[in-house]
Write an enzyme that holds these catalytic residues in place. Structure first.
Site, PDB file in Angstrom:
ATOM      1  N   HIS A   7     -29.135  -1.104 -24.387  1.00 31.30           N
ATOM      2  CA  HIS A   7     -28.029  -2.024 -24.593  1.00 31.30           C
ATOM      3  C   HIS A   7     -26.853  -1.590 -23.731  1.00 31.30           C
ATOM      4  CE1 HIS A   7     -26.945   1.181 -27.450  1.00 31.30           C
ATOM      5  NE2 HIS A   7     -25.693   0.786 -27.271  1.00 31.30           N
ATOM      6  N   HIS A  66     -19.502  -1.734 -11.810  1.00 38.71           N
ATOM      7  CA  HIS A  66     -19.619  -3.101 -12.316  1.00 38.71           C
ATOM      8  C   HIS A  66     -21.059  -3.369 -12.727  1.00 38.71           C
ATOM      9  CE1 HIS A  66     -20.808  -3.450  -8.079  1.00 38.71           C
ATOM     10  NE2 HIS A  66     -21.522  -4.513  -8.442  1.00 38.71           N
ATOM     11  N   GLU A 115     -20.336  -9.123 -11.681  1.00 42.54           N
ATOM     12  CA  GLU A 115     -20.639  -9.792 -10.422  1.00 42.54           C
ATOM     13  C   GLU A 115     -21.761 -10.795 -10.667  1.00 42.54           C
ATOM     14  OE1 GLU A 115     -22.522  -8.609  -6.033  1.00 42.54           O
ATOM     15  OE2 GLU A 115     -22.370  -7.093  -7.607  1.00 42.54           O
TER      16      GLU A 115
END
Length: 138
Positions: A7, A66, A115
């Protein structure tokens, strides 16, 4: 042995605002909401949000860290429009060669970077093999 990512957990300042973002922008399915947490399913990926109200969040802007989501080239423009319509913080992207495919970077309400990317790992490796002769491939 590691099998997969179990997760992803994000610290959030405002649970309601974060839930709205993950539902409306990322189109994740809300599974459970508590006083200080929410769990989502995003196409089989478990995303957890945990409230931490009093931690510094400004430094995150200096990191390239990211999470990138694969999207199709056909969906890219409509997803970008959703970001714009919802006044999501869109970040300036880096210079890209066309072989690097399309990307747009943005943040959630707490500054976590995401992104939308149309390329694959194989696309990227092929581009680098063609253009980046200084790189070592294994």
């Amino acid at each position: 042995m590691i099998q997969s990512i179990n997760h992803i957990c994000f610290s959030v300042a405002n649970l309601e605002k974060a839930i709205e973002f993950y539902q409306n922008i990322l189109q994740a399915k809300l599974l459970v909401k508590g006083r200080k947490l929410a769990y989502f399913d995003l196409n089989g990926l478990w995303i957890a949000l945990n409230v931490e109200e009093s931690i510094p969040r400004n430094e995150i802007q200096y990191s390239y860290t990211h999470i990138a989501f694969t999207v199709t080239n056909n969906e890219f423009d409509s997803l970008k429009e959703i970001l714009i319509q919802n006044q999501v913080n869109i970040l300036p992207g880096r210079e890209r060669d066309d072989r690097d495919k399309r990307s747009i970077y943005f943040t959630d309400p707490d500054g976590h970077k995401f992104e939308f990317h149309t390329g694959t790992l194989q696309d990227r490796l092929q581009y680098y093999k063609e253009d980046k002769k200084y790189m070592t491939f294994y």
